[in-house]
Motif scaffolding. Sequence first.
Motif, mmCIF file in Angstrom:
data_model
loop_
_atom_site.group_PDB
_atom_site.id
_atom_site.type_symbol
_atom_site.label_atom_id
_atom_site.label_comp_id
_atom_site.label_asym_id
_atom_site.label_seq_id
_atom_site.Cartn_x
_atom_site.Cartn_y
_atom_site.Cartn_z
ATOM 1 N N LYS A 152 27.327 50.589 69.763
ATOM 2 C CA LYS A 152 26.088 50.097 69.236
ATOM 3 C C LYS A 152 25.594 50.037 67.834
ATOM 4 O O LYS A 152 25.177 49.016 67.107
ATOM 5 C CB LYS A 152 24.906 50.219 70.096
ATOM 6 N N ILE A 153 25.706 51.298 67.271
ATOM 7 C CA ILE A 153 25.197 51.565 65.782
ATOM 8 C C ILE A 153 26.441 51.376 64.787
ATOM 9 O O ILE A 153 26.309 51.450 63.684
ATOM 10 C CB ILE A 153 24.812 53.084 65.755
ATOM 11 N N PHE A 163 13.808 56.659 52.972
ATOM 12 C CA PHE A 163 14.233 56.375 51.737
ATOM 13 C C PHE A 163 14.922 55.264 51.557
ATOM 14 O O PHE A 163 14.943 54.439 50.804
ATOM 15 C CB PHE A 163 15.178 57.723 51.322
ATOM 16 N N VAL A 164 15.709 54.850 52.903
ATOM 17 C CA VAL A 164 16.581 53.998 52.835
ATOM 18 C C VAL A 164 16.033 52.546 52.815
ATOM 19 O O VAL A 164 16.324 51.561 52.069
ATOM 20 C CB VAL A 164 17.635 54.065 53.901
ATOM 21 N N ARG A 204 23.303 54.794 55.056
ATOM 22 C CA ARG A 204 22.385 53.532 54.580
ATOM 23 C C ARG A 204 22.959 52.258 55.413
ATOM 24 O O ARG A 204 22.070 51.394 55.772
ATOM 25 C CB ARG A 204 22.646 53.227 53.148
ATOM 26 N N LYS A 205 24.444 51.851 55.666
ATOM 27 C CA LYS A 205 24.873 50.934 56.088
ATOM 28 C C LYS A 205 24.578 50.921 57.610
ATOM 29 O O LYS A 205 24.229 49.783 58.003
ATOM 30 C CB LYS A 205 26.357 51.101 55.895
ATOM 31 N N LEU A 242 20.822 48.583 61.701
ATOM 32 C CA LEU A 242 19.811 48.481 62.927
ATOM 33 C C LEU A 242 18.744 47.781 62.493
ATOM 34 O O LEU A 242 18.111 47.180 63.419
ATOM 35 C CB LEU A 242 19.616 49.973 62.940
ATOM 36 N N PHE A 243 18.162 47.633 61.303
ATOM 37 C CA PHE A 243 16.913 46.961 60.877
ATOM 38 C C PHE A 243 17.226 45.433 60.329
ATOM 39 O O PHE A 243 16.095 45.176 59.679
ATOM 40 C CB PHE A 243 16.144 48.083 60.006
ATOM 41 N N LYS A 244 18.343 45.097 60.138
ATOM 42 C CA LYS A 244 18.564 43.878 59.457
ATOM 43 C C LYS A 244 17.942 42.796 59.953
ATOM 44 O O LYS A 244 17.337 42.031 59.227
ATOM 45 C CB LYS A 244 20.164 43.555 59.660
ATOM 46 N N ASP A 245 17.460 42.699 61.135
ATOM 47 C CA ASP A 245 16.589 41.441 61.595
ATOM 48 C C ASP A 245 15.071 41.580 60.817
ATOM 49 O O ASP A 245 14.782 40.577 60.715
ATOM 50 C CB ASP A 245 16.593 41.217 62.973
#
Length: 223
Positions: free
Chosen positions: A10-11, A52-53, A135-136, A141-144
């Motif tokens: 998933k991650i 930070f990311v 970071r990737k 995970l938060f792209k949307d």
Amino acid sequence: MDSFTSLQRKIKYKFNDIEILRKALTHSSFANKNDCGSNERLEFLGDSVLGFVLTEYLFNEFNALGEGTLSRIKGNLCGGILVNKKAGKLKLRKYLLIVESKEKIKSKKEENFLGDALEALIGAVYVDSDFDTVRKVIIGLFKDDLKGISFEDIKDSKSVLQELIQKKHRIIPKYNLIKSDGDSHNKTFYVEVVIPEGRFKGRGKSKKDAESKAAKKAVDKIS
């Protein structure tokens, strides 16, 4: 509970040391009962790495915005509600090692346990790999949520407009009251904001509300 294979899928990250992942998912209640390490230190680390990311992303993607607006957006992204929601979507409860009673979990809100576990998971990825990798994972995970950021989501349109205009033209927007009508208890205000790109009008039950709506129209046009 499976061997964490589905969670790693998933991650989109496979741990080199599966014990680090296990520790990230070990609640203090389980650790105390089984005399092993909990995820609290990894949670502490992951919280900072996540912050930070996302801060770095906002800094690079929204170079016209000032510190105040960026801080508000970051607060929305890093706030407990969104982190807890992400943890729920990953179904972290399925993997979490915890022995709290159902009553205690309910009183402390299960989503908070899960949000803490997600931060610990992020910390674990960082420890197991490197900064570029974590970071990737975070951006994935938060792209949307990151793609969905727009100026419409920022409540203080006047601040956003001022930052944009100061950055671009080194002046500040000018607000003019065009008129107001209605009786003293039910007035409607009509305002325009003047910027080099044009004049934008807003209407509201207060002068401040009308200015905010005018600013939002301007932001929508120039952003």
